[in-house]
Design an enzyme around this catalytic site. Structure first.
Site: not given
Length: 514
Positions: A278, A312
């Site tokens: 990720e 993120c």
């Protein structure tokens, strides 16, 4: 902890607050140099590095030994030796071990939150939310694993003398390389998934939050066979050594640059090895002329400035239709200017420091770039007059379409607002980046919402979400699935399709037992 906290929470009870403050102080003064954990033994090898308190940089909060290639190699060997017995351990026993760790995570929730806050500068709500996420990640994945039927399926047969079974088998040893921003939750999440599927792990926490990673790794290791969980400390050099080692796969959360380097490296050779990565985002909120602008402004603020924009999934750009642009920017700036920027011991702090001096320098460079290119600094753009790695939450509008600041991930409390002449153009602009992690939309027009859901190139979507325009994904509730440069596997953590990524399929045809 009597009040359950997640990333949408706005307060906690007095007892939890007092317990957190004590845990924060303890986390800042824990002392002792952290060792590696290899095959169940502490290994005190390697140069010592220090982590300072980002809210008070004169204070050292953690010291640890940095592992070299020999330490990494020893940890991988220990994991390989343990993996044969671990993969043969029944699924019931594997789940029991993770459930035992889950109970200890719950018992030590506030302690973990204090350590995380001490190393990263997270506010109390952000830190308590992360510690709760640790518990919920283990619970979610273990429940999925228990309900999976051992990921084993009886198949059809073309011969009555044969029986066919399809099942998932572990790869072997997974490197788990975690980030600084969720140093407890993401290390635990990646490791738990790997372990449940029969792999063993070598975990390397961020060198910006080594005690956070060490604490959760040691809890996992205590409830599992020796060598199933191994821990090494260090920075980029140690991380590269681990990625280059004889591991069978990598679970990684971090930058796109490093993540895709790992994907390419593990694709080379006689066969490829999996990288479940990720890798951040440049997350957008689309604001229609039909939007509730107050809800949109609040949703952007909650999403953009929590953890100082170092998520993120943080909203870092807003694309707004021209007819409501000025009104929206005014509402957004008003809310941003009212935010409290302070150290985590301050109960009123909404936003704490950024992680280090490099982040401060990146912020100052971004502000200078915006000003040089004629943008309007509508809020922030400077630093508060106090010690520590603090910057003020910032809103910038008027940048040219396609400007670097609207394309490049900054990982800062820095939001750009881009004006477009139609909803159609807004979606085009929203998609004009390499990333595709999270996106939000504010519109009261159902047709526009459906258009957004159909066309937007991102994995995690939110509609009219006042509590966080692009953030707030929670285990078992939203999956965290990055598209494009934001994810390597096409599947995301927190959701129902993550565990199978840590295993490979095998078909077995056997004679029918007599």
């Amino acid at each position: 902890m009597s009040t359950r906290v997640n990333y949408a929470s706005t307060n906690t009870d007095a007892d939890t607050a007092a317990a957190f403050e004590a845990a924060l102080e303890k986390g800042r003064t824990a002392g002792g140099t952290l060792a590696h954990l290899i095959g169940g033994r502490e290994v005190n090898t390697g140069e010592v590095f220090a982590r300072v308190n980002p809210a008070h940089p004169g204070e050292i909060v953690t010291e640890a030994h940095a592992g070299d290639e020999s330490v990494v190699a020893a940890a991988v060997v220990a994991a390989k030796q343990a993996q044969r017995d671990w993969r043969r351990t029944s699924t019931v026993k594997r789940a029991e071990g993770l459930r035992a760790a889950q109970r200890e995570f719950q018992d030590r929730l506030v302690e973990i939150a204090g350590i995380v806050s001490a190393e990263t500068g997270k506010s109390r709500l952000e830190a308590l939310g992360e510690a709760q996420e640790v518990v919920d990640l283990v619970d979610t994945y273990t429940t999925q694993f228990e309900e999976s039927g051992d990921f084993r399926k009886r198949m059809k047969t073309a011969d009555p003398k044969e029986e066919n079974t399809d099942l998932l088998r572990p790869y072997g040893v997974f490197a788990v390389i975690g980030p600084f921003n969720f140093p407890a939750a993401l290390n635990v999440g990646m490791a738990t998934a790997a372990l449940l599927m029969g792999n063993t792990v070598v975990m390397k926490p961020s060198d910006k939050a080594p005690r956070s990673g060490a604490t959760v790794a040691e809890i996992l290791a205590r409830h599992l066979p020796s060598g199933a969980v191994n821990l090494i400390h260090g920075g980029a050099t140690t991380g590269k050594a681990l990625a280059d080692a004889a591991v069978d796969g990598i679970a990684f959360t971090g930058s796109a640059e490093i993540g895709w380097q790992m994907v390419r490296a593990l694709s080379d050779g006689p066969f490829g090895r999996p990288v479940l990565a990720e890798m951040g985002g440049k997350n957008v909120t689309v604001v229609s002329r039909h939007a509730d602008l107050d809800a949109a402004a609040e949703g952007v603020v909650r999403s953009a400035y929590g953890l100082s924009g170092q998520k993120c999934s943080a909203c870092s750009r807003v694309v707004v239709e021209e007819s409501v642009h000025d009104e929206f920017v005014a509402k957004l700036a008003e809310r941003v200017n009212a935010l409290t920027v302070s150290a985590p011991e301050d109960a009123d702090a909404f936003m704490g420091p950024v992680i280090d001096e490099a982040a401060v320098a990146r912020f100052e460079k971004a502000v200078a770039s915006a000003q040089a290119d004629g943008a309007s600094i509508d809020a922030g753009g400077d630093r508060p007059d106090r010690d520590g790695y603090f910057v003020n939450p910032t809103v910038v509008s008027g940048l040219p379409l396609g400007h670097e600041l609207t394309r490049k991930e900054l990982f800062l409390p820095f939001v750009t607002v881009t004006k477009v002449d139609s909803f159609d153009a807004a979606i085009d602009e929203a998609n004009a980046v390499d990333y595709g992690l999270a996106a939000g939309v504010f519109s009261a027009d159902d047709t526009e919402v459906e258009e957004f859901l159909d066309r937007i190139e991102a994995g995690v979507l939110y509609v009219n979400r006042r509590t966080g325009a692009t953030t707030g994904a929670w285990p078992g509730i939203q999956s965290f699935c990055g598209w494009k440069s934001s994810g390597s596997a096409g599947k995301g953590g927190l959701g129902p399709w993550y565990l199978p990524g840590f295993a490979r399929e095998q078909s077995r045809t056997l004679p029918v037992a007599k």
